[in-house]
Design an enzyme around this catalytic site. Structure first.
Site, PDB file in Angstrom:
ATOM      1  N   ARG A   1      40.783  36.842  44.133  1.00  0.00           N
ATOM      2  CA  ARG A   1      41.989  36.338  43.472  1.00  0.00           C
ATOM      3  C   ARG A   1      41.721  36.017  41.996  1.00  0.00           C
ATOM      4  O   ARG A   1      42.632  36.040  41.180  1.00  0.00           O
ATOM      5  CB  ARG A   1      42.525  35.118  44.223  1.00  0.00           C
ATOM      6  CG  ARG A   1      41.603  33.931  44.244  1.00  0.00           C
ATOM      7  CD  ARG A   1      41.887  32.980  45.388  1.00  0.00           C
ATOM      8  NE  ARG A   1      41.461  33.542  46.662  1.00  0.00           N
ATOM      9  CZ  ARG A   1      41.621  32.937  47.842  1.00  0.00           C
ATOM     10  NH1 ARG A   1      42.216  31.754  47.900  1.00  0.00           N
ATOM     11  NH2 ARG A   1      41.203  33.507  48.955  1.00  0.00           N
TER      12      ARG A   1
ATOM     13  N   LYS B   1      27.383  34.337  51.303  1.00  0.00           N
ATOM     14  CA  LYS B   1      27.818  34.744  52.631  1.00  0.00           C
ATOM     15  C   LYS B   1      26.635  34.755  53.594  1.00  0.00           C
ATOM     16  O   LYS B   1      25.477  34.887  53.171  1.00  0.00           O
ATOM     17  CB  LYS B   1      28.411  36.165  52.581  1.00  0.00           C
ATOM     18  CG  LYS B   1      29.726  36.291  51.837  1.00  0.00           C
ATOM     19  CD  LYS B   1      30.196  37.729  51.838  1.00  0.00           C
ATOM     20  CE  LYS B   1      31.514  37.886  51.100  1.00  0.00           C
ATOM     21  NZ  LYS B   1      32.644  37.298  51.831  1.00  0.00           N
TER      22      LYS B   1
END
Length: 499
Positions: free
Chosen positions: A353, A279
């Site tokens: 996920r 990130k």
């Protein structure tokens, strides 16, 4: 904080401050009328002079009115009945508590006379007073060298007619339990990543099992996770020196221990660097909040145990750190999930996920009546819904409707997004059964499409709380959402069981 229901004439109530409602155009509530009469028209004079109109959200503090026991009266504008919503009600209560807590007030009394305007909403109004007041009084000081200054405010009284006391007492107890769950979720979310690790979350869960006789806890370590074939969860945690954990909490509230439970599953990424798909640096500190899904299901679980609801509940937390290292997963890696399906990891920053899919497979061994997962899953949800609504997606529209209704009642709202088969093709992979991302279009929906492939045999809903789990800026901190929605959903089920 000590909460208590009080009765009797409002003008004789012993408190350091009483909050009374003024409606639009200066219309006085019953309590305001009683205080106005006892003070020889002092409230009417304020309204007549134009100093206070009852505009929604406005406040005015009055001192030393004649004929009144209390030294302070706080006028609270509730606006017209058509303007009143539970969200505005929460905001007004928080503003009132914020105003009072800076003063030398030990006992505060709310006499808002069914602020919702609906005589059937004594329960919700009372519970909202408790929950909103508690939220306003929350202070984080765990990692500060000095504790936050002790609040002068020690008691909050809620004034109700005597005939409403029993109903109000039940609402008060439920409100306290939910407020405690919200505070737990906020505290876990606010802790830094070097303290709130997967091991810390596991310890917290074990402490819950020690606190409540109705609760048991199992912690699966990395070896057990590997033996179960949870390749997706392991792929996220293997880049960190702190190992992943699968946390399994069980609450038995039903008379029949074998009754099928309801299930909550939380994403517990205690810090998310993005892994090899790193990130950007700015605001990366806020990635400690990436475990707020876990925090919310743990908070809701605590509330249910405190309320002793007559149902069985399983709560699963998939806890891991997502870190870059020589052992971390790489874009293009293919992993095998517990379900046997394979996943091509195109982006290691779509890790939520991955941990959830194995947890969702695991929880189905308990044959749950419904499964709800909660996660700060996609930035796309913030683009779609902003910072107001939780994204709700489900393979069972009836379950989604129940969650949405619960959120509306509790002032913790959601909005349903479609989960159509047409989106599934975005997850196609040339090298595995599916990819873990589906491109920029409809990112929140394709993330839920990914999870739906692991929940085909169960009633399932996915709550994406990326936009509501925490606040940034000067008010940076975890919000505790969606504890109220989850607990209200389970309260509704408990009410049906007891009917």
């Amino acid at each position: 904080m000590d909460f208590e229901i009080v009765n009797g004439s409002i003008e004789s109530v012993e408190a350091d401050c009483i909050v009374i409602a003024i409606a639009a155009d200066g219309e006085l509530s019953d309590s305001a009328k009683a205080i106005d009469k006892a003070s020889s028209g002092a409230i009417s004079d304020v309204v007549a002079s134009g100093d206070f109109s009852g505009k929604q959200g406005s406040l005015l503090l009055l001192r030393s009115l004649p004929g009144i026991n209390t030294k302070r009266i706080l006028l609270a504008g509730v606006g017209a009945q058509s303007e009143r919503t539970i969200i505005k009600q929460q905001q007004l209560i928080k503003s009132a508590v914020d105003t009072i807590k800076t003063l030398g007030v030990k006992t505060l009394c709310f006499a808002l006379d069914r602020i919702s305007g609906n005589s059937d909403d004594i329960y919700r109004d009372t519970r909202t007073l408790v929950e909103a007041s508690s939220a306003a009084l929350y202070q984080y000081d765990t990692t500060k060298s000095k504790s936050a200054p002790a609040l002068t405010l020690e008691h909050i009284h809620i004034h109700l007619p005597e005939e409403d006391t029993e109903f109000g007492e039940g609402a008060l107890l439920d409100g306290v339990a939910i407020a405690n769950g919200v505070s737990t979720a906020r505290e876990l979310g606010n802790l830094p990543g070097n303290i709130c690790t997967p091991l810390y979350l596991a310890e917290h869960a074990q402490n819950l099992a020690e606190e409540f006789d109705s609760v048991s806890c199992d912690i699966l370590d990395e070896k057990q996770i590997e033996e179960l074939g949870m390749g997706a969860l392991l792929s996220v945690g293997k880049g960190s020196v702190i190992p992943p954990r699968l946390i399994v909490l069980k609450y038995q509230g039903a008379e029949d221990a074998n009754e099928a439970p309801y299930a909550l599953v939380g994403k517990g990424i205690t810090f998310d660097t993005g892994g090899i798909s790193l990130k950007p640096g700015p605001e990366m500190d806020e990635m400690k909040f990436d475990m707020c899904g876990a925090a919310s299901v743990l908070g809701a679980f605590e509330s249910v145990a405190e309320m002793n609801l007559p149902l069985n509940l399983i709560t699963i937390v998939a806890a891991a750190e997502n870190m870059p290292s020589g052992e971390a997963s790489k874009p293009g890696d293919v992993v095998t999930t517990m379900s046997g399906q394979t996943v091509e990891i195109l982006n290691t920053d779509a890790e939520g996920r991955l941990v959830l899919c194995d947890a969702l497979t695991y929880v189905q061994q308990f044959n749950p009546q419904a499964v709800i997962d909660v996660a700060t899953l996609t930035g796309a949800c913030i683009i779609a819904l902003g910072h107001q609504a939780t994204g709700v997606l489900a393979n069972d529209n009836e379950l989604a409707a129940k969650l949405l209704d619960a959120g509306e009642f509790a002032g913790d709202r959601g909005w349903q997004l479609p989960l159509w088969d047409e989106y599934q093709s975005q997850l196609d992979s040339n090298f595995a059964d599916m990819a873990n991302i589906g491109g920029r279009p409809a990112g929140t929906i394709t993330a839920a499409c990914f999870l739906s492939r692991f929940t085909k045999e169960v009633s399932w809903a996915h709550l994406d709380i990326a936009g509501v789990a925490w606040s940034s800026g000067k008010a940076k901190g975890a919000t505790g959402r969606c504890v109220p929605m989850l607990t209200q959903y389970l309260l509704d089920i408990a009410e049906q069981i007891e009917a």
